[in-house]
Motif scaffolding. Sequence first.
Motif, mmCIF file in Angstrom:
data_model
loop_
_atom_site.group_PDB
_atom_site.id
_atom_site.type_symbol
_atom_site.label_atom_id
_atom_site.label_comp_id
_atom_site.label_asym_id
_atom_site.label_seq_id
_atom_site.Cartn_x
_atom_site.Cartn_y
_atom_site.Cartn_z
ATOM 1 N N GLU A 151 0.823 -1.205 0.000
ATOM 2 C CA GLU A 151 0.000 0.000 0.000
ATOM 3 C C GLU A 151 0.864 1.264 0.000
ATOM 4 N N PRO A 152 0.418 2.313 -0.693
ATOM 5 C CA PRO A 152 1.163 3.577 -0.671
ATOM 6 C C PRO A 152 1.351 4.086 0.760
ATOM 7 N N GLY A 153 2.565 4.514 1.071
ATOM 8 C CA GLY A 153 2.862 5.048 2.392
ATOM 9 C C GLY A 153 3.124 4.004 3.454
ATOM 10 N N SER A 154 3.154 2.722 3.064
ATOM 11 C CA SER A 154 3.302 1.658 4.058
ATOM 12 C C SER A 154 4.656 1.689 4.752
ATOM 13 N N VAL A 155 5.707 1.964 4.020
ATOM 14 C CA VAL A 155 7.043 1.973 4.617
ATOM 15 C C VAL A 155 7.138 3.081 5.660
ATOM 16 N N GLU A 156 6.565 4.232 5.349
ATOM 17 C CA GLU A 156 6.581 5.349 6.303
ATOM 18 C C GLU A 156 5.779 5.000 7.556
ATOM 19 N N VAL A 157 4.644 4.332 7.380
ATOM 20 C CA VAL A 157 3.834 3.923 8.528
ATOM 21 C C VAL A 157 4.587 2.908 9.381
ATOM 22 N N ALA A 158 5.240 1.956 8.724
ATOM 23 C CA ALA A 158 6.009 0.955 9.467
ATOM 24 C C ALA A 158 7.110 1.617 10.284
ATOM 25 N N ARG A 159 7.804 2.551 9.683
ATOM 26 C CA ARG A 159 8.892 3.233 10.407
ATOM 27 C C ARG A 159 8.352 4.083 11.553
ATOM 28 N N PRO B 228 5.381 -2.993 17.815
ATOM 29 C CA PRO B 228 5.848 -4.064 16.929
ATOM 30 C C PRO B 228 5.013 -4.124 15.651
ATOM 31 N N VAL B 229 5.695 -4.270 14.534
ATOM 32 C CA VAL B 229 5.050 -4.274 13.221
ATOM 33 C C VAL B 229 4.990 -5.686 12.659
ATOM 34 N N GLU B 230 3.805 -6.052 12.190
ATOM 35 C CA GLU B 230 3.636 -7.294 11.447
ATOM 36 C C GLU B 230 3.470 -6.909 9.979
ATOM 37 N N ALA B 231 4.468 -7.229 9.169
ATOM 38 C CA ALA B 231 4.483 -6.805 7.772
ATOM 39 C C ALA B 231 3.630 -7.734 6.932
ATOM 40 N N GLN C 63 15.887 -15.365 1.720
ATOM 41 C CA GLN C 63 17.107 -14.657 1.335
ATOM 42 C C GLN C 63 17.400 -13.449 2.222
ATOM 43 N N CYS C 64 16.433 -13.089 3.072
ATOM 44 C CA CYS C 64 16.653 -11.959 3.979
ATOM 45 C C CYS C 64 17.631 -12.369 5.078
ATOM 46 N N ASP C 65 18.497 -11.457 5.442
ATOM 47 C CA ASP C 65 19.489 -11.759 6.470
ATOM 48 C C ASP C 65 18.842 -11.994 7.823
ATOM 49 N N ALA C 66 17.771 -11.254 8.109
ATOM 50 C CA ALA C 66 17.129 -11.369 9.416
ATOM 51 C C ALA C 66 15.628 -11.549 9.219
ATOM 52 N N ALA C 67 15.236 -12.679 8.634
ATOM 53 C CA ALA C 67 13.824 -12.924 8.358
ATOM 54 C C ALA C 67 13.072 -13.175 9.661
ATOM 55 N N PRO C 68 12.026 -12.395 9.937
ATOM 56 C CA PRO C 68 11.260 -12.569 11.177
ATOM 57 C C PRO C 68 10.390 -13.828 11.110
ATOM 58 N N PRO C 69 9.771 -14.204 12.230
ATOM 59 C CA PRO C 69 8.821 -15.317 12.217
ATOM 60 C C PRO C 69 7.699 -15.053 11.214
ATOM 61 N N ALA D 13 14.401 -4.563 0.553
ATOM 62 C CA ALA D 13 15.005 -3.370 -0.044
ATOM 63 C C ALA D 13 15.035 -2.198 0.928
ATOM 64 N N THR D 14 14.051 -2.108 1.817
ATOM 65 C CA THR D 14 13.984 -0.989 2.759
ATOM 66 C C THR D 14 14.710 -1.283 4.065
ATOM 67 N N GLU D 15 15.255 -2.486 4.183
ATOM 68 C CA GLU D 15 15.978 -2.913 5.389
ATOM 69 C C GLU D 15 15.093 -2.872 6.632
ATOM 70 N N LEU D 16 13.791 -3.135 6.440
ATOM 71 C CA LEU D 16 12.871 -3.177 7.567
ATOM 72 C C LEU D 16 12.902 -4.516 8.298
ATOM 73 N N ALA D 17 13.322 -5.561 7.598
ATOM 74 C CA ALA D 17 13.205 -6.917 8.138
ATOM 75 C C ALA D 17 13.735 -7.077 9.568
ATOM 76 N N PRO D 18 14.918 -6.533 9.895
ATOM 77 C CA PRO D 18 15.419 -6.740 11.271
ATOM 78 C C PRO D 18 14.556 -6.094 12.347
#
Length: 241
Positions: free
Chosen positions: A110-118, A126-129, A177-183, A142-147
Motif C-alpha cells: 500500500e502507498p505510504g506503508s514503509v513510512e507507517v512501518a517506520r 511491533p510491526v507485522e508486515a 534470502q533476507c538476512d534477518a527474516a522474522p517469524p 530493499a527498505t531494510e525493515l526486516a530486522p
Amino acid sequence: MRIVACLNGDRRPTAHPALPVSADQLVSDARAAVAAGATEIHIHPRDAHGAESLEPQVLTPVLEQLRTEVPGVPISVTTALSAEPDPWRRYDMIQRWGALPDSATVNLHEPGSVEVARLLIDRRVPVEAGVWTVESTRILAATELAPYVYAVLIEPTQPTREDALNNAAAINEVLDQCDAAPPRMLHGSDDTAWPLLDAALADGHDIRMGLEDTLRGPDGTDAADNAALIAMALSRVSASA
C-alpha cells in the motif's frame, strides 16, 4: 505457536450475524475466542456507524475495554488503507494515537506503508508486515525493515488453493534470502482459509483464524462465530501434532 483470532476485518456489518462491530461486541468476541484457545486478538476498529476507523478517539476506548476485559492478551490493530484510504491522513492518525496496540499490521504493497512501518517502529509498536506478493516481499528487504519487524504475515490473495500456495512458496523464497527474516504467519481468505491454515501448520508457521478470513468452517457450513472458528482451528492443530 501464535494463534491469532482475527475478529472482523474489513467485512461489512451485515456479512455475518455474529460479526463484531461495536466495542462491546469486540470485547465479548475476544473473551470467547481466548477461551476457545486464541493467544492473540486482531481487530479493525469501527466507529459509531460501523465503518473502519483509525481515529485515536475510536481506537483508544476499544483498546482500554479489551485490556480491562481480556487482560494479558496481546491486541493487534490494522493500519490498512481500507480503514483510511488517504495515506497522509492515515499517517497523521497513527502519529496521534495515544493508546498504543501491542502490535500493528502494515500491508507493504500500500502507498505510504514503509513510512507507517517506520513510524510505528519509532513509537515502539511491533510491526507485522503484510506481504501479498513477491514484489511487496522485496520491499521488506530493499527498505531494510526486516530486522525491525516483529513478524511477516504472508497473505496470498489468489482464490484457489493451488495458486495461493504457489504464491506463498514464492514469497517464502524471497524471505529465505533476507538476512534477518522474522517469524512468519500464513493465512488465506474465504475458500483458501482452511487449506492455507493446514499448510501453515505443516510448515511450522504461526496461524490465525476468524470471521475476517472466512465465514465458514472446513466443511463449508456457516460458522457460528469467531470462537467456533478458533475451536475448529485448534482441532486441526491437535490433528497435525
